[in-house]
Motif scaffolding. Structure first.
Motif, PDB file in Angstrom:
ATOM      1  N   LYS A 221       0.527  -1.336  -0.023  1.00 27.77           N
ATOM      2  CA  LYS A 221       0.176   0.070   0.033  1.00 27.77           C
ATOM      3  C   LYS A 221       1.327   1.042  -0.250  1.00 27.77           C
ATOM      4  N   GLY A 222       2.289   0.498   0.403  1.00 25.54           N
ATOM      5  CA  GLY A 222       2.562   2.663   0.132  1.00 25.54           C
ATOM      6  C   GLY A 222       2.592   3.202   2.136  1.00 25.54           C
ATOM      7  N   PRO A 223       2.848   3.958   2.747  1.00 23.67           N
ATOM      8  CA  PRO A 223       2.882   4.366   3.662  1.00 23.67           C
ATOM      9  C   PRO A 223       1.696   5.595   4.067  1.00 23.67           C
ATOM     10  N   TRP A 224       1.339   5.789   3.015  1.00 21.58           N
ATOM     11  CA  TRP A 224       0.226   6.885   2.919  1.00 21.58           C
ATOM     12  C   TRP A 224      -1.224   6.652   2.493  1.00 21.58           C
ATOM     13  N   ARG A 225      -1.089   4.789   2.183  1.00 25.57           N
ATOM     14  CA  ARG A 225      -2.204   4.431   2.440  1.00 25.57           C
ATOM     15  C   ARG A 225      -2.296   3.963   3.758  1.00 25.57           C
ATOM     16  N   ASP A 226      -1.461   3.611   4.533  1.00 22.61           N
ATOM     17  CA  ASP A 226      -1.557   2.468   6.045  1.00 22.61           C
ATOM     18  C   ASP A 226      -2.578   3.467   7.306  1.00 22.61           C
ATOM     19  N   GLY A 227      -3.212   3.537   6.677  1.00 21.42           N
ATOM     20  CA  GLY A 227      -4.043   4.063   8.519  1.00 21.42           C
ATOM     21  C   GLY A 227      -3.830   3.362   8.770  1.00 21.42           C
ATOM     22  N   GLY A 228      -2.783   2.265   9.895  1.00 19.59           N
ATOM     23  CA  GLY A 228      -2.026   1.980  10.995  1.00 19.59           C
ATOM     24  C   GLY A 228      -0.805   2.693  11.501  1.00 19.59           C
ATOM     25  N   TYR A 229      -0.128   3.118  10.446  1.00 20.23           N
ATOM     26  CA  TYR A 229       0.880   3.380  10.407  1.00 20.23           C
ATOM     27  C   TYR A 229       0.985   4.732  10.486  1.00 20.23           C
ATOM     28  N   LEU A 350       9.840  -0.886  13.717  1.00 23.15           N
ATOM     29  CA  LEU A 350       9.455  -2.340  14.121  1.00 23.15           C
ATOM     30  C   LEU A 350       7.534  -1.820  13.037  1.00 23.15           C
ATOM     31  N   LEU A 351       7.251  -1.146  13.593  1.00 21.14           N
ATOM     32  CA  LEU A 351       5.940  -0.939  13.013  1.00 21.14           C
ATOM     33  C   LEU A 351       5.813  -1.306  11.035  1.00 21.14           C
ATOM     34  N   ALA A 352       6.797  -0.760  10.408  1.00 23.62           N
ATOM     35  CA  ALA A 352       7.097  -0.457   8.812  1.00 23.62           C
ATOM     36  C   ALA A 352       6.798  -2.007   8.495  1.00 23.62           C
ATOM     37  N   PRO A 353       5.853  -2.173   6.597  1.00 25.78           N
ATOM     38  CA  PRO A 353       6.542  -3.770   6.248  1.00 25.78           C
ATOM     39  C   PRO A 353       8.264  -3.571   6.389  1.00 25.78           C
ATOM     40  N   PRO A 358      12.519   2.433   4.005  1.00 24.34           N
ATOM     41  CA  PRO A 358      12.557   3.634   3.939  1.00 24.34           C
ATOM     42  C   PRO A 358      11.870   4.963   2.592  1.00 24.34           C
ATOM     43  N   ALA A 359      10.367   4.064   2.875  1.00 23.93           N
ATOM     44  CA  ALA A 359       9.203   5.398   2.421  1.00 23.93           C
ATOM     45  C   ALA A 359       8.435   5.011   3.440  1.00 23.93           C
ATOM     46  N   TYR A 360       8.288   4.086   4.569  1.00 27.56           N
ATOM     47  CA  TYR A 360       7.232   4.126   5.677  1.00 27.56           C
ATOM     48  C   TYR A 360       8.082   5.652   6.811  1.00 27.56           C
ATOM     49  N   LEU A 361       9.824   4.723   6.602  1.00 28.96           N
ATOM     50  CA  LEU A 361      10.714   6.022   8.142  1.00 28.96           C
ATOM     51  C   LEU A 361      10.458   7.698   7.567  1.00 28.96           C
ATOM     52  N   GLY A 362      10.522   7.321   6.035  1.00 27.51           N
ATOM     53  CA  GLY A 362      10.437   8.791   5.602  1.00 27.51           C
ATOM     54  C   GLY A 362       9.059   9.919   6.418  1.00 27.51           C
ATOM     55  N   VAL A 363       7.960   9.216   6.544  1.00 23.14           N
ATOM     56  CA  VAL A 363       6.931   9.378   6.819  1.00 23.14           C
ATOM     57  C   VAL A 363       7.125   9.851   7.823  1.00 23.14           C
ATOM     58  N   ALA A 364       7.684   8.760   8.384  1.00 21.07           N
ATOM     59  CA  ALA A 364       7.801   8.574  10.410  1.00 21.07           C
ATOM     60  C   ALA A 364       8.421  10.239  10.663  1.00 21.07           C
ATOM     61  N   GLY A 365      10.076  10.019   9.638  1.00 19.24           N
ATOM     62  CA  GLY A 365      10.548  11.558   9.763  1.00 19.24           C
ATOM     63  C   GLY A 365       9.827  12.589  10.242  1.00 19.24           C
ATOM     64  N   MET A 366       8.696  13.021   9.810  1.00 28.90           N
ATOM     65  CA  MET A 366       8.021  13.968  10.022  1.00 28.90           C
ATOM     66  C   MET A 366       7.542  14.779  10.928  1.00 28.90           C
ATOM     67  N   SER A 367       7.309  13.713  11.925  1.00 29.26           N
ATOM     68  CA  SER A 367       6.676  14.182  13.166  1.00 29.26           C
ATOM     69  C   SER A 367       7.413  15.171  13.525  1.00 29.26           C
ATOM     70  N   GLN A 368       9.217  15.107  13.710  1.00 26.06           N
ATOM     71  CA  GLN A 368       9.483  15.961  14.358  1.00 26.06           C
ATOM     72  C   GLN A 368      10.155  17.288  14.120  1.00 26.06           C
ATOM     73  N   SER A 369       9.599  17.389  12.399  1.00 23.40           N
ATOM     74  CA  SER A 369       9.236  18.140  11.492  1.00 23.40           C
ATOM     75  C   SER A 369       8.364  19.198  11.460  1.00 23.40           C
ATOM     76  N   ILE A 370       7.243  18.531  11.987  1.00 25.14           N
ATOM     77  CA  ILE A 370       5.815  19.724  12.455  1.00 25.14           C
ATOM     78  C   ILE A 370       6.214  19.783  13.751  1.00 25.14           C
ATOM     79  N   ARG A 412      -0.674  -3.160  16.338  1.00 26.30           N
ATOM     80  CA  ARG A 412      -0.292  -3.766  14.811  1.00 26.30           C
ATOM     81  C   ARG A 412       0.606  -4.841  15.191  1.00 26.30           C
ATOM     82  N   LEU A 413       1.713  -4.338  16.780  1.00 26.49           N
ATOM     83  CA  LEU A 413       2.736  -5.278  17.041  1.00 26.49           C
ATOM     84  C   LEU A 413       2.005  -7.282  16.854  1.00 26.49           C
TER      85      LEU A 413
END
Length: 427
Positions: A221-229, A350-353, A358-370, A412-413
């Motif tokens: 699905k990719g991170p942008w379509r993975d509601g749980g992540y 751990l929660l990323a496929p 890489p794509a999931y962790l890129g999205v996760a990195g947004m939290s600090q920037s926001i 999720r785990l």
């Protein structure tokens, strides 16, 4: 390697810096990170004064410039993650360093506000992209010991940042245009040295699976379509507020709402730096693996709640009682930061496929920037404007988010573990 206490803590840190998880390449990357953060320390200490006295921007223009740059930085993490799914991490990171070398050099040549707005925004975008790529490197190179590597990287980063700030103090004491330009140039050159160091490393190994988590609950699905992540990432934004509480909330609250001596303000940063260097490795050992990382989330919420309660109580105290409350709050905020800095990234991994990390962790990195963009105005415009009740409300809200995030992560785990036998039979 067992982490030892007392007077051997620094020796243990130095030993692990000499032989970090990931071997030679990780050791070189830690040096590159320390050099990079030394330049960041130079920029953080001198940028506002440079923009004021050399380029002659108004306070309003500087606010718009840095605010816009912060927003641009938010895009850096997902962009880096997306590119890392298509290209090797090492040349991408070298490219980020060289991009910032160019943009910081352009800062020295630009005098118009519009031009500075563009080059500083691109600098911040490259900065956030570089941080994400550094952690992707660690995730692949250090494997299961990524929490230990994350702790070492934070220690190296804090040491570099402190060195940069100290060097900046020398230039700022001179107060001349040439001194300000030299500090900006020093930051630019740090990117060149960091790029050269990164180039000496090898591309980190392929995707590393986490023990016991061989299959993701969602594939393709990719991170942008993975509601749980995405829910995890959204909940992680307020779980980064310790940064703004320490850097913005504590100093402004002390100055404006308490009778504590203003000389305490630098002590907050000293406490934070010293505790991070001394305790990050020990804390990382208690947040490795899914269960410990999830427990650390709840502890973060508790620590930040007590910190906010101390800030609320500091207004009704005498001078020294207020000082004690604020210093205790600084210690607890730092302890919360130590928990979050390891558990947040550990859970993001751990929660990323595994095949799409890489794509999931890129999205996760947004939290600090926001958080860096939204946190300061939230504290100054809402929390502190409401007085002590505002701090109590913030503490309760963050604690509630911690409970919610812990529950979501556990669900999720469990789903990932339930799919493991299926993945094993399919293999």
């Amino acid at each position: 390697m067992e982490y030892v206490r007392g007077g051997s803590q620094q020796a243990g840190l130095l030993a692990q810096l000499r032989d970090p998880p990931g071997g030679r390449d990780a050791r070189i990357m830690l040096r590159a990170l320390a050099v990079d953060r030394t330049g960041t320390g130079l920029w953080a200490a001198s940028s506002v004064l440079y923009l004021t006295f050399v380029t002659h921007l108004s306070a309003q223009q500087i606010g718009v410039l840095l605010g816009t740059a912060g927003v641009a930085g938010i895009a850096g993490s997902p962009l880096a993650g997306r590119l890392a799914t298509r290209f090797p991490v090492r040349p991408l990171l070298v490219g980020c360093h060289l991009l910032r070398l160019v943009t910081l050099t352009l800062v020295l040549l630009c005098t118009r506000f519009e031009a500075l707005l563009v080059v500083v925004a691109v600098t911040y975008l490259g900065d956030r992209a570089a941080k994400t790529l550094e952690m992707l490197f660690a995730t692949r190179a250090a494997g299961e010991r990524r929490a230990a590597y994350q702790a070492l990287s934070r220690s190296a980063a804090n040491a570099g940042y402190g060195l940069g700030a100290g060097l900046a103090a020398i230039g700022l004491a001179a107060g001349t245009t040439e001194a300000y330009r030299a500090l900006i140039l020093g930051n630019a050159l740090s990117f060149l040295v960091a790029a050269a160091l990164v180039w000496r490393t090898g591309e980190p190994g392929g995707r590393v699976l986490s023990a016991g988590l061989a299959a993701p609950p969602v594939r393709g699905k990719g991170p942008w379509r993975d509601g749980g992540y995405l829910r995890f990432v959204l909940l992680d934004i307020p779980m980064n507020l310790d940064d703004s509480v320490l850097g913005v909330g504590l100093p402004l609250w002390l100055v404006n709402r308490t009778s504590a001596p203003h000389a305490l303000v630098p002590a907050f940063l000293v406490i934070n730096t010293v505790l991070v260097v001394l305790l990050q490795l020990a804390v990382s050992r208690r947040a490795e693996g899914p269960r410990r990382a999830v427990r650390a989330v709840l502890l973060y919420g508790l620590l930040l709640f007590v910190s906010c309660a101390l800030l609320a109580a500091s207004t009704g105290c005498g001078t020294w009682a207020a000082a004690g409350a604020l210093l205790a709050a600084a210690v607890l905020v730092t302890m919360a930061e130590l928990m979050r800095s390891v558990s947040s990234w550990e859970l993001a991994v751990l929660l990323a496929p595994p095949d799409e990390r890489p794509a999931y962790l890129g999205v996760a990195g947004m939290s600090q920037s926001i958080q860096k963009s939204a946190g300061p105005p939230l504290l100054t415009g809402v929390v502190m404007a409401a007085g002590p009740a505002g701090w109590l409300a913030l503490g309760v809200a963050v604690a509630g988010v911690a409970v919610w995030q812990r529950r979501c992560c556990e669900q999720r785990l469990r789903a990932m573990e339930a799919l493991e036998p299926v993945a094993g039979r399919a293999g």
